[in-house]
Design a protein around this motif. Structure first.
Motif, PDB file in Angstrom:
ATOM      1  N   TYR A 286       0.863  -1.188   0.000  1.00 32.65           N
ATOM      2  CA  TYR A 286       0.000   0.000   0.000  1.00 32.65           C
ATOM      3  C   TYR A 286       0.899   1.238   0.000  1.00 32.65           C
ATOM      4  CZ  TYR A 286      -3.543  -3.397   1.353  1.00 32.65           C
ATOM      5  OH  TYR A 286      -4.389  -4.472   1.390  1.00 32.65           O
ATOM      6  N   GLN A 287       0.689   2.084  -0.978  1.00 32.14           N
ATOM      7  CA  GLN A 287       1.494   3.307  -1.112  1.00 32.14           C
ATOM      8  C   GLN A 287       0.700   4.529  -0.677  1.00 32.14           C
ATOM      9  OE1 GLN A 287       4.692   3.063  -1.933  1.00 32.14           O
ATOM     10  NE2 GLN A 287       4.361   0.826  -2.050  1.00 32.14           N
ATOM     11  N   PRO A 288       1.387   5.579  -0.245  1.00 28.85           N
ATOM     12  CA  PRO A 288       0.666   6.809   0.140  1.00 28.85           C
ATOM     13  C   PRO A 288      -0.140   7.359  -1.039  1.00 28.85           C
ATOM     14  CG  PRO A 288       2.946   6.879   0.825  1.00 28.85           C
ATOM     15  CD  PRO A 288       2.837   5.702  -0.076  1.00 28.85           C
ATOM     16  N   LYS A 289      -1.302   7.907  -0.714  1.00 24.17           N
ATOM     17  CA  LYS A 289      -2.099   8.516  -1.778  1.00 24.17           C
ATOM     18  C   LYS A 289      -1.543   9.897  -2.083  1.00 24.17           C
ATOM     19  CE  LYS A 289      -6.415   6.125  -0.682  1.00 24.17           C
ATOM     20  NZ  LYS A 289      -7.838   6.255  -0.298  1.00 24.17           N
ATOM     21  N   SER A 290      -1.426  10.143  -3.372  1.00 24.86           N
ATOM     22  CA  SER A 290      -0.854  11.440  -3.770  1.00 24.86           C
ATOM     23  C   SER A 290      -1.927  12.527  -3.701  1.00 24.86           C
ATOM     24  CB  SER A 290      -0.299  11.341  -5.186  1.00 24.86           C
ATOM     25  OG  SER A 290      -1.302  10.899  -6.084  1.00 24.86           O
TER      26      SER A 290
END
Length: 290
Positions: A286-290
């Motif tokens: 899970y990556q940070p939301k831009s």
């Protein structure tokens, strides 16, 4: 409508899903055999979990929650240590995972032999807690009064003659039965006694083929062979044996797959990916939301 359970692959949780009412019944299985002939052989496999039941259900007429789960699931040396609690828990899971097959639950060793009354208490608990359609018990003529007692009180029973694994200590092992004339006669007479007592089907396990054929011809109930004969009215195998999950299987098992090799290779590749840090990749994080 009946309710089964489907696994939500996104959460790995089982959710109730309505299905068309297609479940077979005990009378439907009985009616397969007409004037000694079963034109449509009965397909039976073992199942111990909801997911396995889901995968097998559409292809089977009957699912057996066998006490073989003692060895297959729990790693026990025989079926003797299996408990009623185990059978109820796994039986309920299989019923939840199916909507088509007749689900039969084995009665474990020590839960029915003492008296018909003890057998009724155990069988009624199994049926209440699992929702299964029937129970199965081992033993020949000595068990006929118990089968009659249960059948008269609304509990359908599958009998089991020949090699009876719960009696492994008395039998001295798992060798095929019926090689002597006396033992052959006993197996056929046992099948007749269970048939007359009201068993709606009879498993014939580990007997020489001519005896399995003779027993099948001698009874009105459908017979289900395992290590017996293709001339029985149906067949059953332990699913994990049929799928090649163990290094060694009995002579009567035909392996349709070798899943043990597939699982081991997958685990080996997973271990390698973890150790060289190639798993997880971006797609599995899970990556940070831009």
């Amino acid at each position: 409508m009946s309710t089964t359970y489907k696994l939500d692959t996104s959460t790995s949780r089982a959710n109730p899903t309505p299905q068309p009412m297609k479940r077979l019944t005990v009378p439907a299985i009985q009616r397969r055999k007409v004037e000694g002939v079963c034109a449509q052989p009965i397909v039976m496999l073992t199942a111990y979990t909801a997911r396995t039941a889901q995968l097998l259900d559409a292809h089977c007429d009957m699912l057996l929650v066998g006490d073989s789960l003692g060895q297959v699931i729990y790693g026990l040396p025989s079926t003797v240590p299996v408990t009623l609690d185990m059978m109820c828990a796994h039986g309920a899971a299989v019923v939840r995972g199916s909507y088509h097959s007749v689900v039969v639950v084995d009665m474990p060793f020590g839960s029915y032999e003492a008296s018909p009354e003890q057998a009724f208490a155990s069988a009624s608990r199994i049926m209440k807690e699992t929702g299964a359609a029937a129970v199965k018990l081992e033993g020949g003529e000595a068990m006929a009064p118990t089968i009659a007692f249960l059948s008269a009180r609304g509990i359908p029973v599958v009998g089991h003659v020949g090699l009876t694994p719960q009696a492994v200590n008395a039998l001295g092992g798992y060798a095929a039965r019926g090689r002597s004339d006396a033992e052959a006669d006993k197996i056929v007479n046992d099948a007749k006694a269970l048939d007359e007592a009201g068993a709606f089907a009879i498993v014939i396990e580990g007997v020489v083929e001519p005896i399995a054929i003779a027993a099948t011809k001698a009874v009105t109930a459908p017979t289900i062979g395992i290590g017996a004969s293709a001339q029985c009215d149906g067949q059953v195998l332990v699913t994990e044996d049929m799928l090649g999950m163990f290094e060694r299987t009995a002579r009567f098992v035909k392996r349709y797959e070798t899943l043990a090799d597939t699982i081991e290779k997958a685990a080996q590749q997973y271990a390698a990916d973890v150790r060289d840090r190639s798993f997880p990749e971006a797609a599995q994080t899970y990556q940070p939301k831009s």
